[in-house]
Design a protein around this motif. Structure first.
Motif, PDB file in Angstrom:
ATOM      1  N   ASP A 164     -12.109  -7.781   1.398  1.00 27.48           N
ATOM      2  CA  ASP A 164     -12.287  -6.363   1.326  1.00 27.48           C
ATOM      3  C   ASP A 164     -11.178  -5.478   0.965  1.00 27.48           C
ATOM      4  O   ASP A 164     -10.516  -4.520  -0.193  1.00 27.48           O
ATOM      5  CB  ASP A 164     -13.686  -5.230   1.649  1.00 27.48           C
ATOM      6  N   TRP A 165     -10.086  -5.610   2.049  1.00 35.22           N
ATOM      7  CA  TRP A 165      -8.820  -5.041   2.153  1.00 35.22           C
ATOM      8  C   TRP A 165      -7.555  -5.919   1.014  1.00 35.22           C
ATOM      9  O   TRP A 165      -7.142  -4.705   1.238  1.00 35.22           O
ATOM     10  CB  TRP A 165      -8.812  -5.008   4.016  1.00 35.22           C
ATOM     11  N   ALA A 166      -7.435  -7.205   1.254  1.00 37.40           N
ATOM     12  CA  ALA A 166      -6.969  -7.709   0.260  1.00 37.40           C
ATOM     13  C   ALA A 166      -7.351  -6.732  -1.192  1.00 37.40           C
ATOM     14  O   ALA A 166      -6.156  -6.658  -2.359  1.00 37.40           O
ATOM     15  CB  ALA A 166      -7.252  -8.616   0.153  1.00 37.40           C
ATOM     16  N   MET A 167      -8.367  -6.844  -1.384  1.00 35.89           N
ATOM     17  CA  MET A 167      -8.818  -5.771  -3.071  1.00 35.89           C
ATOM     18  C   MET A 167      -8.396  -4.237  -2.936  1.00 35.89           C
ATOM     19  O   MET A 167      -7.384  -3.931  -4.223  1.00 35.89           O
ATOM     20  CB  MET A 167      -9.672  -6.074  -3.568  1.00 35.89           C
ATOM     21  N   ASN A 168      -8.635  -3.824  -1.831  1.00 30.86           N
ATOM     22  CA  ASN A 168      -7.635  -2.774  -1.764  1.00 30.86           C
ATOM     23  C   ASN A 168      -6.627  -2.131  -1.959  1.00 30.86           C
ATOM     24  O   ASN A 168      -6.247  -0.951  -2.501  1.00 30.86           O
ATOM     25  CB  ASN A 168      -9.099  -1.790  -1.087  1.00 30.86           C
ATOM     26  N   LEU A 169      -6.026  -3.118  -0.985  1.00 33.17           N
ATOM     27  CA  LEU A 169      -5.155  -2.859  -0.928  1.00 33.17           C
ATOM     28  C   LEU A 169      -3.853  -3.372  -1.675  1.00 33.17           C
ATOM     29  O   LEU A 169      -2.859  -3.474  -1.747  1.00 33.17           O
ATOM     30  CB  LEU A 169      -4.170  -3.022   0.558  1.00 33.17           C
ATOM     31  N   HIS A 170      -4.594  -4.318  -2.693  1.00 33.33           N
ATOM     32  CA  HIS A 170      -3.677  -4.604  -3.733  1.00 33.33           C
ATOM     33  C   HIS A 170      -2.465  -4.472  -4.374  1.00 33.33           C
ATOM     34  O   HIS A 170      -1.475  -4.354  -5.020  1.00 33.33           O
ATOM     35  CB  HIS A 170      -4.703  -5.832  -4.960  1.00 33.33           C
ATOM     36  N   ASP A 171      -2.937  -2.649  -4.926  1.00 32.10           N
ATOM     37  CA  ASP A 171      -2.524  -1.832  -5.465  1.00 32.10           C
ATOM     38  C   ASP A 171      -1.005  -1.059  -4.503  1.00 32.10           C
ATOM     39  O   ASP A 171       0.143   0.105  -5.147  1.00 32.10           O
ATOM     40  CB  ASP A 171      -3.069  -1.042  -6.746  1.00 32.10           C
ATOM     41  N   THR A 172      -0.982  -1.363  -3.148  1.00 32.16           N
ATOM     42  CA  THR A 172      -0.350  -0.591  -2.313  1.00 32.16           C
ATOM     43  C   THR A 172       0.545  -1.188  -1.673  1.00 32.16           C
ATOM     44  O   THR A 172       2.029  -1.374  -1.967  1.00 32.16           O
ATOM     45  CB  THR A 172      -1.103  -0.182  -1.011  1.00 32.16           C
ATOM     46  N   ALA A 173      -0.202  -2.394  -1.580  1.00 29.10           N
ATOM     47  CA  ALA A 173       1.341  -3.769  -0.529  1.00 29.10           C
ATOM     48  C   ALA A 173       1.953  -4.145  -1.671  1.00 29.10           C
ATOM     49  O   ALA A 173       1.696  -3.896  -2.913  1.00 29.10           O
ATOM     50  CB  ALA A 173       0.270  -4.267   0.066  1.00 29.10           C
ATOM     51  N   SER A 174       3.221  -4.598  -0.996  1.00 25.59           N
ATOM     52  CA  SER A 174       4.132  -5.275  -2.472  1.00 25.59           C
ATOM     53  C   SER A 174       4.039  -7.182  -3.226  1.00 25.59           C
ATOM     54  O   SER A 174       3.819  -7.167  -3.300  1.00 25.59           O
ATOM     55  CB  SER A 174       4.998  -5.068  -2.042  1.00 25.59           C
ATOM     56  N   HIS A 175       3.374  -7.255  -1.224  1.00 24.26           N
ATOM     57  CA  HIS A 175       2.356  -9.007  -1.518  1.00 24.26           C
ATOM     58  C   HIS A 175       1.795  -8.959  -0.280  1.00 24.26           C
ATOM     59  O   HIS A 175       1.661  -7.763   0.995  1.00 24.26           O
ATOM     60  CB  HIS A 175       4.048  -9.544  -1.347  1.00 24.26           C
TER      61      HIS A 175
END
Length: 347
Positions: free
Chosen positions: A169-180
């Motif tokens: 879930d965090w991978a999906m939630n932070l996909h547009d926030t983290a650079s990678h």
């Protein structure tokens, strides 16, 4: 002799989503309600650990941010002005036969109640942390066990550790926030919903199975990399990261509740089809409740809380029916009636 006004119809231990919904339903059944929680705010883990995490499996919401779900649940419950006591840890449970009530003692005061609903989640919990020798010094400045704000990871190379719903879930939630984002998991089997796995993979997030974190790389007092090891081949590789988000679960305990005269198996309080424990008038719902076929979901916890409250009502009033009728069939006056008593108090 304790005044009748000091004895509540139902006291709910735990102010997380399930406890809050139970408080709402108790108000709907015109029961004087008290909520006791060990945290300093309502909402449980959603409020303290995952305020910016999307929740996908709550009915009526394609997705909803945890803090927004908590706000709605609090607003829903407070329509009926429950007495809310925060930052209190329950200690003992006794029966006062002279006044036909239970006596719950916390570390701050004594509470009296006709019925009791335990919605303690997994009990008192601590985040399971990395065992690396130097991990502790990087907590909050490179290693994060919770996400208070997504902006902490803005533009960063993020390593997520874990194979459960939280990691995916965090991978999906932070996909547009983290650079990678890179995910590592020590096994090739996941404890996440199949849909979450598919969506994460469709986003192009690398998921490395059988890999574990072996060491941290630090330059100029900054976290710059992670040394990974494959637990099958023992191969090592180093990847560039600015932040690490371990999602390794929790170490939980029922605390003093495990010593109460209720049937407990493992970390679960055993209940029947009415969500009642072996003690008459003492119920449990949510993750803490155990029975054959149990599913630990927020969605099922809501139903368990409603079931418990409705059967608690029949103990308070033998003329009352367990089935309350449909809320859509109730008139406005019925929905807004509040039983006279103490107003909502946050202590």
């Amino acid at each position: 002799m304790v005044a009748e006004s000091d004895i509540f119809d139902i006291t709910i231990i735990g102010g997380g989503p399930v406890g809050l919904y139970g408080a709402y339903y108790a108000g709907l059944r015109q029961m004087r309600t008290k909520i006791i929680d060990s945290l300093d705010q309502l909402g449980g883990q959603l409020a303290t650990l995952y305020p910016e995490k999307y929740i996908y499996d709550v009915a009526g919401f394609p997705k909803v941010i945890a803090r927004d779900l908590v706000k709605n649940l609090v607003d829903q419950a407070q329509q009926y002005e429950p007495d809310v006591r925060l930052s209190q840890t329950v200690k003992t449970l006794e029966r006062d036969e002279s006044q036909q009530c239970y006596v719950v003692t916390s570390d701050k005061e004594v509470h009296r109640t006709r019925t009791l609903l335990i919605c303690a989640g997994a009990g008192a919990f601590q985040v399971r942390k990395l065992t690396l020798a130097d991990a502790a010094r990087w907590e909050g400045r490179g290693i994060y066990y919770a996400v208070g704000s997504k902006q902490v990871f803005a533009g960063k190379r993020l390593l997520i550790i874990g194979g459960g719903d939280s990691a995916l879930d965090w991978a999906m939630n932070l996909h547009d926030t983290a650079s990678h984002i890179t995910i590592i998991h020590r096994r090739n089997q996941f404890r996440a919903h199949e849909d979450s796995i598919s969506k994460t993979m469709a986003m192009g997030v690398p998921i490395l199975t059988f890999w574990e974190l072996k060491a941290l790389q630090v330059t100029d007092n900054n976290l710059v990399g992670a040394v990974l090891v494959n637990n099958q081949t023992h191969e090592e590789r180093t990847i560039h990261v600015d932040a690490i988000l371990p999602q390794l679960g929790f170490v939980s305990s029922l605390g003093a509740i495990k010593d109460w005269p209720i049937k407990v198996q493992g970390h679960s309080i055993m209940v029947d089809q009415k969500m009642q424990t072996n003690l008459p008038g003492v119920f449990a719902a949510g993750d803490v409740a155990g029975f054959d076929g149990k599913l630990k979901l927020i969605a099922t916890g809501f139903g368990e809380a409603a079931t418990a409250v409705n059967f608690a009502k029949t103990l308070l009033d033998p003329k009352a029916k367990a089935f309350p009728g449909h809320s859509s069939e109730m008139g406005p006056q019925t929905l807004t009636t509040i039983v006279p008593g103490t107003h909502a108090t946050v202590v």
